[in-house]
Write an enzyme that holds these catalytic residues in place. Structure first.
Site, PDB file in Angstrom:
ATOM      1  N   SER A 129      43.944  39.804  95.707  1.00  8.34           N
ATOM      2  CA  SER A 129      43.867  38.731  95.207  1.00  8.34           C
ATOM      3  C   SER A 129      43.401  37.483  95.861  1.00  8.34           C
ATOM      4  O   SER A 129      43.177  37.688  97.122  1.00  8.34           O
ATOM      5  CB  SER A 129      45.096  38.171  94.635  1.00  8.34           C
ATOM      6  OG  SER A 129      45.104  36.755  94.192  1.00  8.34           O
ATOM      7  N   TYR A 154      53.777  35.825  96.349  1.00  4.73           N
ATOM      8  CA  TYR A 154      52.873  36.824  95.779  1.00  4.73           C
ATOM      9  C   TYR A 154      51.648  37.167  96.760  1.00  4.73           C
ATOM     10  O   TYR A 154      51.027  38.265  96.977  1.00  4.73           O
ATOM     11  CB  TYR A 154      52.382  35.976  94.208  1.00  4.73           C
ATOM     12  CG  TYR A 154      50.870  36.855  93.694  1.00  4.73           C
ATOM     13  CD1 TYR A 154      51.221  38.086  93.182  1.00  4.73           C
ATOM     14  CD2 TYR A 154      49.791  36.227  93.786  1.00  4.73           C
ATOM     15  CE1 TYR A 154      50.154  38.817  92.577  1.00  4.73           C
ATOM     16  CE2 TYR A 154      48.799  36.919  93.062  1.00  4.73           C
ATOM     17  CZ  TYR A 154      48.889  38.157  92.638  1.00  4.73           C
ATOM     18  OH  TYR A 154      47.604  38.745  92.258  1.00  4.73           O
TER      19      TYR A 154
END
Length: 325
Positions: A129, A154
């Site tokens: 990501s 995350y």
């Protein structure tokens, strides 16, 4: 090829599965169909896949080592893995941290173990990501930038996945490509992402929240461009690199203000947004922009879908989907 695709009922996974099936590959799809967002959307995606020749689907949690090992034994001939299953969402990681530990950390190790034991695996492509860049102030974000200042759990789990993959490449020669996705959007997208949740709020007449006056900028990347990049990378495993691992950005290389996204949604949906303003959350970055020279040199990746065209296509799909519920 036979490709194991985790997260096949997810947004990117569904579109990648379609592309692979369209060119005649066999796809073994895995998804746990969790309720992080409306599962009807996941089933809607799956319904377009389940009857296609070459597609098989298993309801499995990737963090279940025994179940994944049994799958590897039952599904002979897997030569590639596209690992997209993960617990997504920056803000959700602040309220459900153990979901991220289970899916993103344990799940990634389970997939790595499965991959190394297959023996015949040609390539493992997995989702990282743009969040790993954290508080990085240098734009565009480049793959060789330092990424040791995550702003969310995350992001930290995604960076941990990259490091674990590097270790498996070093120890076992496992060929891998990690893709740092930048704000993917489009039809059949995720309802937790801004463009989708804004569309729903606009249609309901509910307020949307713009942080920092809507001046945060994101590198919005249309799903068709992303799929071309993922499949292009899958076809080109690391060759001659030691360890055989690499990290690549996959983005549009064009940051645009979130307020522009709202204007385009208003035009495409034919309604005005009710806007309220708030300070930027601590977990959010001010701007993202992907350096894409590396993936371009490898695959010819060249994103060409403008935000205007992409939002128009998303809105047309969204209105049809909303009417069908």
């Amino acid at each position: 090829m036979t490709i194991l695709l985790t997260g096949v009922a997810g947004f990117v996974g569904f579109h990648v599965a379609k592309a692979l099936l369209d060119r005649g590959e066999r796809v073994v799809g895995v998804d746990n169909l969790n309720h992080y967002y409306d599962v009807r959307l996941k089933w809607g995606r799956l319904r377009q896949l389940v009857d296609r020749p070459g597609f098989r689907f298993h309801v499995l949690d990737i963090s279940d080592h025994g179940a994944m090992s049994a799958l590897a034994a039952a599904e002979s001939g897997i030569t590639g893995i596209v690992h997209l299953a993960a617990q997504a969402g920056v803000r959700h990681s602040m309220v459900a941290p153990f979901d991220y530990v289970s899916s993103n950390l344990t799940g990634h190790v389970v997939v790595l173990e499965m991959a190394r034991r297959l023996g015949r695996l040609r390539h493992l492509v997995y989702a990282s990501s743009s969040s790993v860049y954290g508080s990085n102030q240098s734009l565009p974000f480049a793959e060789n930038d330092r990424v040791d200042t995550p702003l969310s759990l995350y992001a930290a789990t995604k960076r941990a996945d990259e490091l674990m993959s590097h270790a498996y490449g070093h120890l076992y020669g496992l060929p891998q490509t990690g893709l740092r996705f930048f704000t993917v959007y489009g039809p059949w997208g995720r309802p937790d992402m801004a463009y989708f949740s804004f569309a729903e709020a606009i249609m309901r007449g509910s307020p949307i929240t713009l942080y920092d006056g809507g001046h945060l900028q994101r590198d919005f990347t249309y799903i068709d461009d992303v799929v071309a990049g993922v499949v292009g990378c899958l076809d080109r495993p690391p060759d001659g690199e030691m360890p055989p691992v690499r990290l690549l950005n996959i983005g549009n290389h064009r940051p645009e203000p979130v307020v522009d996204l709202v204007v385009l949604l208003e035009a495409a949906l034919g309604r005005r947004a009710v806007v309220r303003h708030a300070p930027r959350p601590a977990a959010d970055v001010t701007e993202t922009c992907a350096a894409v020279e590396a993936i371009g040199a490898l695959t010819g990746f060249s994103p060409h879908t403008s935000l205007r065209d992409g939002i128009s296509r998303f809105a047309a799909w969204y209105l049809r989907w909303r009417a069908s519920l």
